[in-house]
Enzyme design. Structure first.
Site, PDB file in Angstrom:
ATOM      1  N   GLU A 131      -1.558  -9.208   3.796  1.00  0.00           N
ATOM      2  CA  GLU A 131      -1.433  -9.735   5.156  1.00  0.00           C
ATOM      3  C   GLU A 131      -2.773 -10.188   5.725  1.00  0.00           C
ATOM      4  OE1 GLU A 131      -1.864  -5.214   5.683  1.00  0.00           O
ATOM      5  OE2 GLU A 131      -1.015  -6.634   4.239  1.00  0.00           O
TER       6      GLU A 131
ATOM      7  N   HIS B  64      -3.675  -5.327   0.538  1.00  0.00           N
ATOM      8  CA  HIS B  64      -3.098  -5.760   1.811  1.00  0.00           C
ATOM      9  C   HIS B  64      -3.110  -7.288   1.919  1.00  0.00           C
ATOM     10  CE1 HIS B  64      -2.522  -1.926   4.034  1.00  0.00           C
ATOM     11  NE2 HIS B  64      -3.391  -1.493   3.139  1.00  0.00           N
TER      12      HIS B  64
ATOM     13  N   CYS C  47       0.831  -1.200   0.000  1.00  0.00           N
ATOM     14  CA  CYS C  47       0.000   0.000   0.000  1.00  0.00           C
ATOM     15  C   CYS C  47       0.869   1.255   0.000  1.00  0.00           C
ATOM     16  CB  CYS C  47      -0.979  -0.043   1.178  1.00  0.00           C
ATOM     17  SG  CYS C  47      -2.353   1.125   1.018  1.00  0.00           S
TER      18      CYS C  47
END
Length: 248
Positions: free
Chosen positions: A217, A215, A113
């Site tokens: 994660e 993202h 990001c």
């Protein structure tokens, strides 16, 4: 002679910093960044801010530049601010030094990001300062929904050089950003949304230097795990090239 084989490559993680004026300032980083690295074989190391990043670069085998709810200062890419923006000069200067050092040494780098945007700037690129006002017909890239939900599709048209575990195709991704990367000869787009917004890049003249706008994660889409695997594989390879030879 035996070559040292690392069990886990050491991945430096850049944290955020809460209010500098608070009596108890804290470094903060979401747990899912570290969990994703651990799950895919990395050893996460949080990097406190320092003026000289050389010791970090001599220690880590990979660099993870995390996301954040702030903007890259337009002055860093030769623009004036087109609207009110929130910047974090201390964090940006620290991450910029790490990125430039990692690029120079060939340390595998993944920017997420805001981290992708700073990577692009360090490579000489520029940013779209505000997608809603500058990209006609843009998708909603900063939706009012949790980041663990996928928001829109991206297309990976060709096999990325760095992301060897990610096959070309269309993938759903989460999305939490209002700025975007502009095209540049210093990096190639490897993923694009249907509104033309660049969603992932890889550097042209460096080793593993990748940015993704979403993202991974959060593990919200099918491309996320392969991204982590590709990054950890590159960091493992780098670790082997710099490991000392053990005599026996």
């Amino acid at each position: 002679m035996l070559m040292k084989t690392p069990s886990r490559p050491r991945i430096g993680i850049t944290p955020d910093l809460n209010d500098l004026d608070a009596p108890e300032t804290e470094y903060v980083v979401r747990r899912n960044y570290a969990d994703a690295l651990l799950r895919h074989g990395g050893l996460p190391l949080i990097l406190p801010y320092v003026d000289d990043v050389t010791p970090y670069l001599e220690t880590i085998d990979g660099l993870l530049v995390t996301g954040g709810m702030f903007d890259i200062d337009p002055a860093l890419y030769g623009q004036g601010a087109s609207l009110s923006c929130v910047t974090k000069p201390l964090r940006t200067a620290f991450e910029k030094a790490l990125i430039e050092g990692a690029l120079g040494l060939g340390i595998p780098l993944l920017g997420i990001c805001n981290g992708m945007q700073l990577l692009a700037v360090c490579l000489g690129g520029q940013l779209v300062q505000d997608i809603p006002s500058q990209v006609p017909g843009a998708l909603e890239h900063k939706p009012d929904q949790p980041a663990f939900r996928a928001q829109h599709e991206i297309t990976i048209a060709c096999q990325p050089r760095c992301l060897r575990a990610v096959a070309p195709g269309r993938y759903w991704v989460n999305s939490v950003h209002h700025q975007a990367v502009q095209p540049s000869t210093a990096y190639r787009p490897i993923a694009v949304a249907c509104d033309g917004v660049i969603e992932a890049i890889e550097a042209v003249d460096h080793g593993f230097a990748v940015g993704v706008q979403w993202h991974p994660e959060y593990a919200a889409g099918e491309a996320d795990a392969p991204i982590w695997r590709s990054f950890i594989d590159a960091a493992t390879e780098f670790c082997l090239t710099r490991s000392p030879v053990l005599h026996g």
